[in-house]
Design a protein around this motif. Structure first.
Motif, PDB file in Angstrom:
ATOM      1  N   LEU A 218       5.568 -15.179 -36.858  1.00 46.79           N
ATOM      2  CA  LEU A 218       6.341 -16.428 -36.914  1.00 46.79           C
ATOM      3  C   LEU A 218       5.680 -17.567 -36.144  1.00 46.79           C
ATOM      4  N   VAL A 219       5.205 -17.272 -34.938  1.00 48.24           N
ATOM      5  CA  VAL A 219       4.684 -18.352 -34.091  1.00 48.24           C
ATOM      6  C   VAL A 219       3.228 -18.680 -34.453  1.00 48.24           C
ATOM      7  N   VAL A 220       2.358 -17.684 -34.344  1.00 50.61           N
ATOM      8  CA  VAL A 220       0.924 -17.977 -34.480  1.00 50.61           C
ATOM      9  C   VAL A 220       0.545 -18.260 -35.943  1.00 50.61           C
ATOM     10  N   LEU A 221       0.995 -17.381 -36.847  1.00 51.53           N
ATOM     11  CA  LEU A 221       0.586 -17.547 -38.248  1.00 51.53           C
ATOM     12  C   LEU A 221       1.366 -18.668 -38.941  1.00 51.53           C
ATOM     13  N   MET A 222       2.716 -18.523 -38.969  1.00 49.96           N
ATOM     14  CA  MET A 222       3.544 -19.489 -39.705  1.00 49.96           C
ATOM     15  C   MET A 222       3.698 -20.817 -38.962  1.00 49.96           C
ATOM     16  N   GLY A 223       3.717 -20.772 -37.630  1.00 45.39           N
ATOM     17  CA  GLY A 223       4.017 -21.984 -36.859  1.00 45.39           C
ATOM     18  C   GLY A 223       2.795 -22.742 -36.378  1.00 45.39           C
ATOM     19  N   LEU A 224       1.609 -22.106 -36.415  1.00 49.63           N
ATOM     20  CA  LEU A 224       0.405 -22.790 -35.930  1.00 49.63           C
ATOM     21  C   LEU A 224      -0.723 -22.767 -36.966  1.00 49.63           C
ATOM     22  N   ALA A 225      -1.149 -21.560 -37.367  1.00 47.63           N
ATOM     23  CA  ALA A 225      -2.319 -21.455 -38.247  1.00 47.63           C
ATOM     24  C   ALA A 225      -2.060 -22.072 -39.627  1.00 47.63           C
ATOM     25  N   LEU A 226      -0.909 -21.708 -40.232  1.00 45.55           N
ATOM     26  CA  LEU A 226      -0.630 -22.216 -41.583  1.00 45.55           C
ATOM     27  C   LEU A 226      -0.476 -23.745 -41.617  1.00 45.55           C
ATOM     28  N   PRO A 227       0.349 -24.339 -40.718  1.00 41.76           N
ATOM     29  CA  PRO A 227       0.426 -25.810 -40.748  1.00 41.76           C
ATOM     30  C   PRO A 227      -0.913 -26.484 -40.469  1.00 41.76           C
ATOM     31  N   ALA A 228      -1.733 -25.882 -39.585  1.00 40.87           N
ATOM     32  CA  ALA A 228      -3.056 -26.475 -39.319  1.00 40.87           C
ATOM     33  C   ALA A 228      -3.905 -26.447 -40.589  1.00 40.87           C
ATOM     34  N   LEU A 229      -3.819 -25.335 -41.323  1.00 42.04           N
ATOM     35  CA  LEU A 229      -4.574 -25.207 -42.575  1.00 42.04           C
ATOM     36  C   LEU A 229      -4.089 -26.248 -43.591  1.00 42.04           C
ATOM     37  N   LEU A 230      -2.757 -26.379 -43.725  1.00 39.22           N
ATOM     38  CA  LEU A 230      -2.194 -27.355 -44.666  1.00 39.22           C
ATOM     39  C   LEU A 230      -2.629 -28.775 -44.301  1.00 39.22           C
ATOM     40  N   GLU A 231      -2.660 -29.064 -43.001  1.00 33.94           N
ATOM     41  CA  GLU A 231      -3.068 -30.402 -42.556  1.00 33.94           C
ATOM     42  C   GLU A 231      -4.545 -30.648 -42.846  1.00 33.94           C
ATOM     43  N   LEU A 232      -5.359 -29.597 -42.666  1.00 35.26           N
ATOM     44  CA  LEU A 232      -6.789 -29.731 -42.979  1.00 35.26           C
ATOM     45  C   LEU A 232      -6.976 -30.016 -44.467  1.00 35.26           C
ATOM     46  N   LEU A 233      -6.215 -29.291 -45.319  1.00 34.73           N
ATOM     47  CA  LEU A 233      -6.313 -29.497 -46.762  1.00 34.73           C
ATOM     48  C   LEU A 233      -5.868 -30.909 -47.134  1.00 34.73           C
ATOM     49  N   GLU A 234      -4.834 -31.396 -46.439  1.00 35.21           N
ATOM     50  CA  GLU A 234      -4.345 -32.751 -46.693  1.00 35.21           C
ATOM     51  C   GLU A 234      -5.449 -33.779 -46.400  1.00 35.21           C
ATOM     52  N   LEU A 235      -6.158 -33.551 -45.290  1.00 41.04           N
ATOM     53  CA  LEU A 235      -7.258 -34.468 -44.945  1.00 41.04           C
ATOM     54  C   LEU A 235      -8.368 -34.402 -45.996  1.00 41.04           C
ATOM     55  N   LYS A 236      -8.506 -33.232 -46.641  1.00 38.97           N
ATOM     56  CA  LYS A 236      -9.521 -33.074 -47.688  1.00 38.97           C
ATOM     57  C   LYS A 236      -9.084 -33.702 -49.008  1.00 38.97           C
ATOM     58  N   GLY A 237      -7.833 -34.226 -49.035  1.00 44.12           N
ATOM     59  CA  GLY A 237      -7.384 -34.921 -50.228  1.00 44.12           C
ATOM     60  C   GLY A 237      -6.367 -34.166 -51.062  1.00 44.12           C
TER      61      GLY A 237
END
Lengths: 177, 313
Positions: free
Chosen positions: B260-279
């Protein structure tokens, strides 16, 4: 003056008279206790050793409960005895969290409660209720700064230990082993 | 092998079988306090840097969340007190050794400050707003004229508030899971990250969203770095800290924490944000919500697990 307690684990039979004496003397609410008796079995069969201990607040020299109290309700009086002033206590639970001995609890009336070393009796020259009630006379209460006190003599002549010394609170309930 | 039992019988509410004196209001308060600290930190930082025009959500609109978060948090703190009607005793003394004491004073300063801050932008948010009384109008003008001064006070108080939510726990030597100096910085970074996520969620400005996406990825990276170091510290520590770490490394908090914390609450949102920056087209609400839920789960787990760690029995 430094009040302390020494409890002879070789003489304790685990009768729990100390627990009942405290509950009656201090009007401890039903279902709660300020002292309790533990039984520890060391080793593995057939080399077993049994130790009985009457436990309570250790009235630590380095008391984390007094340090973390936001209102000063937890305080130290003569002889290093740690007390809680109910009318200053907000019941935040910080001192309960801070105690490595889990010696404190939340009284049904809301404030935090625990062993007082029966300071109200000690001030009158009496022993704490648990010490007075012990049928095997295994508990010694007194002033460590007085070399002629029973407790000073016991700690001079016997081997002893304290509970969780690694927590660093300098507890003042000694167990004679 | 040692077997240790209490033979006189002891079943004290909230103490046995293991300590459980702090319930959901405490982690909820820690979350709301951290969130408010994060929002107010960015509002004051970008005011000091003179970016009110470029970053309107960070400076103005998100700051309306902070006083509500703080008031709700204070309410939670109050309902968790067991001797509630003596709470005013907090404000008759300042005990520097007690984090809860100076935390209470910081809250007493930052809560009205956050209200004043938001009030200064109210007539900009609602153009038809009228303060009615002349004294309030003059006060509004004073706020608008002294925003930089208020920002300096608020940035300092928000950092103290953010760190305090962690130090509140780390000050307890008796709970080995909490007793690490890393908890203050970790809770501060987590609070800043939830604040950044809220701003990101509320912002309608492309450049502002890009900036806060970048800030949030940086904060999450620091948080992950701190979490690794937290466990490295435990694993190099005494037996009680090894036992604390074991709750998360195979014990009952393993899945809630790493899932819940590391995967869903940190890693996944960071990945989504990185993808957003990629367009990629990713709704801003998704990573923001994950970060907020992760931040809340983190505090609930840390409080619950910490109360189970101990020295005896």
């Amino acid at each position: 003056m430094r009040y302390a307690m020494a409890i002879d684990t070789k003489k304790c039979v685990g009768c729990s008279d100390c627990v009942v004496a405290c509950q009656i003397e201090n009007n401890v609410p039903t279902g709660y206790c300020r002292d309790w008796v533990t039984e520890t079995v060391y080793g593995s069969y057939p080399q077993l050793e049994l130790e009985l201990r009457s436990e309570r607040c250790n009235h630590c020299d380095n008391a984390p409960c007094v340090r973390c109290c936001p209102t000063g309700a937890s305080h130290i009086v003569e002889g290093g005895v740690v007390l809680v002033e109910a009318s200053k206590c907000i019941g935040c639970g910080a001192c309960i969290e801070s105690c490595p001995y889990d010696a404190r609890f939340s009284h049904p009336d809301g404030y935090v409660d625990k062993c007082t070393f029966c300071i109200h009796r000690v001030r009158k020259g009496l022993e704490p209720a648990c010490v007075a009630a012990c049928p095997t006379k295994c508990m010694y209460f007194g002033d460590l700064d007085d070399p002629s006190s029973d407790i000073s003599k016991m700690l001079k002549n016997r081997k002893y230990k304290v509970l969780a010394p690694e927590a660093g609170t300098k507890p003042q309930v000694y167990y004679l082993i | 092998m040692n077997e240790e039992i209490i033979i006189s019988g002891r079943d004290i509410p909230h103490i046995d079988p293991h300590l459980n004196i702090w319930h959901w209001p405490i982690p909820s308060y820690l979350f709301l306090g951290g969130l408010a600290a994060g929002i107010l930190f960015f509002a004051s930082l970008y005011t000091i840097l003179g970016k009110e025009k470029e970053l309107p959500t960070a400076v103005k609109w998100a700051s309306f969340v902070a006083p509500f978060a703080l008031m709700l948090g204070l309410f939670f703190l109050f309902i968790d007190l067991k001797h509630q009607w003596y709470f005013w005793r907090l404000y008759l003394t300042l005990r520097i050794e007690s984090p809860m004491s100076w935390g209470a004073w910081v809250l007493l300063a930052i809560t009205p400050l956050s209200m004043i801050w938001a009030a200064g932008y109210l007539s900009e948010l609602i153009p038809s707003w009228d303060w009615k009384l002349g004294i309030l109008k003059r006060f509004e003008q004073w706020i608008q004229g002294h925003r930089k001064l208020l920002a300096w006070a608020m940035i300092l108080l928000s950092v103290i508030l953010g760190i305090y939510t962690g130090i509140l726990l780390s000050a307890f030597n008796a709970r080995p899971l909490w007793n690490t100096a890393l908890l203050g910085p970790l809770f501060l970074v987590s609070g800043l990250s939830t604040g950044a996520a809220t701003i990101l969620w509320m912002s309608r400005n492309e450049a502002e969203r890009k900036l806060f996406t970048r800030i949030d990825i940086l904060l999450i990276s620091i948080e992950l770095f701190f979490i690794v170091h937290l466990f490295m510290g435990f694993l190099a520590g005494p037996a009680v800290q090894l036992e604390s770490a074991a709750l998360f490394l195979g014990g009952e908090f393993t899945l809630p924490f790493w899932g819940l914390v590391v995967l869903m609450g940190l890693a996944l949102p960071a990945l989504l944000e990185l993808l957003e920056l990629k367009g990629w087209k990713i709704p801003a609400a998704l990573p923001a919500m994950l970060i907020l839920l992760g931040g809340l789960a983190f505090r609930i787990i840390m409080v619950e697990a910490g109360e189970m760690t101990r020295y005896l029995y």
